[in-house]
Enzyme design. Structure first.
Site, PDB file in Angstrom:
ATOM      1  N   ALA A 184       0.834  -1.206   0.000  1.00 54.59           N
ATOM      2  CA  ALA A 184       0.000   0.000   0.000  1.00 54.59           C
ATOM      3  C   ALA A 184       0.866   1.252   0.000  1.00 54.59           C
ATOM      4  O   ALA A 184       0.587   2.222  -0.710  1.00 54.59           O
ATOM      5  CB  ALA A 184      -0.946  -0.007   1.201  1.00 54.59           C
ATOM      6  N   ASP A 185       1.916   1.246   0.797  1.00 53.92           N
ATOM      7  CA  ASP A 185       2.869   2.366   0.792  1.00 53.92           C
ATOM      8  C   ASP A 185       3.555   2.494  -0.556  1.00 53.92           C
ATOM      9  O   ASP A 185       3.672   3.594  -1.112  1.00 53.92           O
ATOM     10  CB  ASP A 185       3.931   2.143   1.871  1.00 53.92           C
ATOM     11  CG  ASP A 185       3.486   2.591   3.251  1.00 53.92           C
ATOM     12  OD1 ASP A 185       2.955   3.704   3.365  1.00 53.92           O
ATOM     13  OD2 ASP A 185       3.685   1.833   4.210  1.00 53.92           O
ATOM     14  N   LEU A 186       4.040   1.371  -1.074  1.00 54.65           N
ATOM     15  CA  LEU A 186       4.826   1.417  -2.308  1.00 54.65           C
ATOM     16  C   LEU A 186       3.994   1.900  -3.488  1.00 54.65           C
ATOM     17  O   LEU A 186       4.458   2.740  -4.283  1.00 54.65           O
ATOM     18  CB  LEU A 186       5.401   0.032  -2.599  1.00 54.65           C
ATOM     19  CG  LEU A 186       6.406  -0.488  -1.559  1.00 54.65           C
ATOM     20  CD1 LEU A 186       6.751  -1.941  -1.835  1.00 54.65           C
ATOM     21  CD2 LEU A 186       7.656   0.364  -1.535  1.00 54.65           C
ATOM     22  N   GLY A 189       3.425   5.644  -3.315  1.00 57.67           N
ATOM     23  CA  GLY A 189       4.599   6.394  -3.740  1.00 57.67           C
ATOM     24  C   GLY A 189       4.765   6.416  -5.242  1.00 57.67           C
ATOM     25  O   GLY A 189       5.079   7.453  -5.836  1.00 57.67           O
TER      26      GLY A 189
END
Length: 412
Positions: A184-186, A189
């Protein structure tokens, strides 16, 4: 393995790549935002990473493990190359004034503070856009700038849970599972980087900057892909299938004589080749196996029928036989096996950089292969505040005494 330049290189002037000449003021930390800005840095942009004095980016403390013989966490090192670390306390008026002065020299501001947090310091987009009309301002948050959840903090596991992927991941009779890396973070970004590149193209045409609003939950919903569309087409929640594919069968892991293998039979002609090569011709006359649609409807029968067949050979024997027939397959590698894989090595997916500590550190390379302007590895992940004097003196023209005075006050 590629080898990059050492810590003494001036990557502001030696930068190459399609984003050469762009400067980013990086107010991001942890993973989603730093993933975005590292991509920009790899492609040639100069990244000025603003960190809290003494503390720095939260991920400096996300350890163990540390990089051997350094005080740097492996987590931080993974997403902060090609950046200059400048310490500024933006909670203090003098720190805010420094940020405004730096923005006079920057094209892009990237941040992942909670919604409204930077506005308290006079650094929100609405406060800056009149003064910096060409500024591209990328905000990455858990839930975006609008909507009922906007004030909430966002965390990867929370977004994986709320965004549905956990309901799709895991064994059918087991509990929901998150993906083993913070996807989810990647994805947030990377979507942020895409938004910045689009905004740059718009600015090149019109001269106008804009805000990019990236919500982790939005990007998570966007990459539900075929599973999201399966729901929209049927109105039914897709079940957890372990390692099986929701739309193709057989496309899953099978036990072998000495381990496991992934078998990916993508269409009916491939299934026919498989059956004829390995003594399963009778299946081709069975309507339950005749087409992919029928195999999906009878997936447990397919699994039960092929499991003893797959257990008759070792993983290596299967890979050799299946690859000769151009049938999708592969081992289930540990990370040790991944980084030792000859193809991964041939693709230069590990880069060695000379850290400011004097130690050589290995980082995972940028996967974007550009024939004319490839990613570059100009500067290793910085130690905290490594470039404060360089940036404030070189970019803003401040004297050593002025910088020392700010440091004495705890501003830098």
């Amino acid at each position: 393995m590629q080898h990059a330049t050492g810590p003494g290189s001036d990557f502001a002037t030696s930068a190459t790549g399609p984003l050469q000449g762009l400067r980013v003021l990086d107010l991001t930390r942890v993973l989603a935002g730093p993933t975005c800005t590292q991509m920009l840095g790899d492609l040639g942009a100069e990244i000025i990473k603003i960190e809290r004095p003494e503390a720095g980016d939260d991920t400096r403390g996300f350890a163990p493990p540390f990089i051997p013989n350094t005080r740097e966490s492996a987590y931080f090192v993974g997403v902060n190359r090609n950046k200059k670390s400048v310490t500024v306390d933006i909670a203090k008026p003098e720190g805010q004034a420094l940020i405004l002065r730096l923005l006079e020299h920057c094209d892009i501001l990237a941040e992942n503070f909670k919604v409204g947090a930077l506005a308290k310091y006079g650094l929100g987009y609405q406060q800056l856009k009149a003064r910096f009309p060409r500024l591209i301002y990328c905000s990455i948050t858990g839930f975006g700038q609008t909507g009922p959840y906007a004030p909430r903090p966002g965390y990867d596991a929370l977004i994986q849970a709320m965004g549905g992927v956990m309901s799709l991941t895991g064994e059918p009779a087991g509990s929901p599972q998150k993906v083993g890396v913070p996807v989810a973070d990647l994805f947030a970004g990377l979507y942020g980087c895409i938004g910045i590149l689009a905004a740059l193209n718009h600015r090149n045409a019109t001269g106008e900057g804009q805000q990019i609003d990236i919500g982790m939950l939005d990007t998570h919903v966007a990459w539900l892909a075929n599973q999201g569309m399966n729901y929209l087409a049927t109105g039914q929640n897709p079940p957890r299938l372990g390692n099986q594919h929701p739309n193709i069968a057989p496309y899953q892991e099978f036990p072998t004589k000495d381990g496991y293998i992934i078998l990916a039979v993508g269409n009916d002609p491939t299934f026919e080749r498989f059956c004829k090569a390995f003594g399963q011709e009778a299946l081709l006359a069975d309507p339950r196996f005749a087409t992919n649609a029928s195999r999906v409807q009878n997936r447990q029968l397919v699994t039960d029928t092929l499991t003893p067949v797959m257990q008759g050979r070792t993983t290596a024997e299967w890979i050799e036989a299946l690859e000769a027939l151009k049938i999708g397959c592969g081992p289930i590698n540990t990370l040790e096996q991944v980084f030792a894989d000859p193809h991964v090595q041939a693709r230069d997916m590990v880069v060695e950089m000379q850290h400011a500590s004097g130690e050589a550190v290995k980082v995972i390379a940028n996967p974007v292969k550009l024939s004319a302007t490839p990613p570059s590895y100009r500067s290793p992940p910085p130690v905290l505040g490594q470039h404060t004097d360089e940036v404030l003196g070189g970019l803003l023209g401040m004297t050593e005494a002025e910088i020392s005075g700010l440091r004495h006050k705890g501003i830098t």
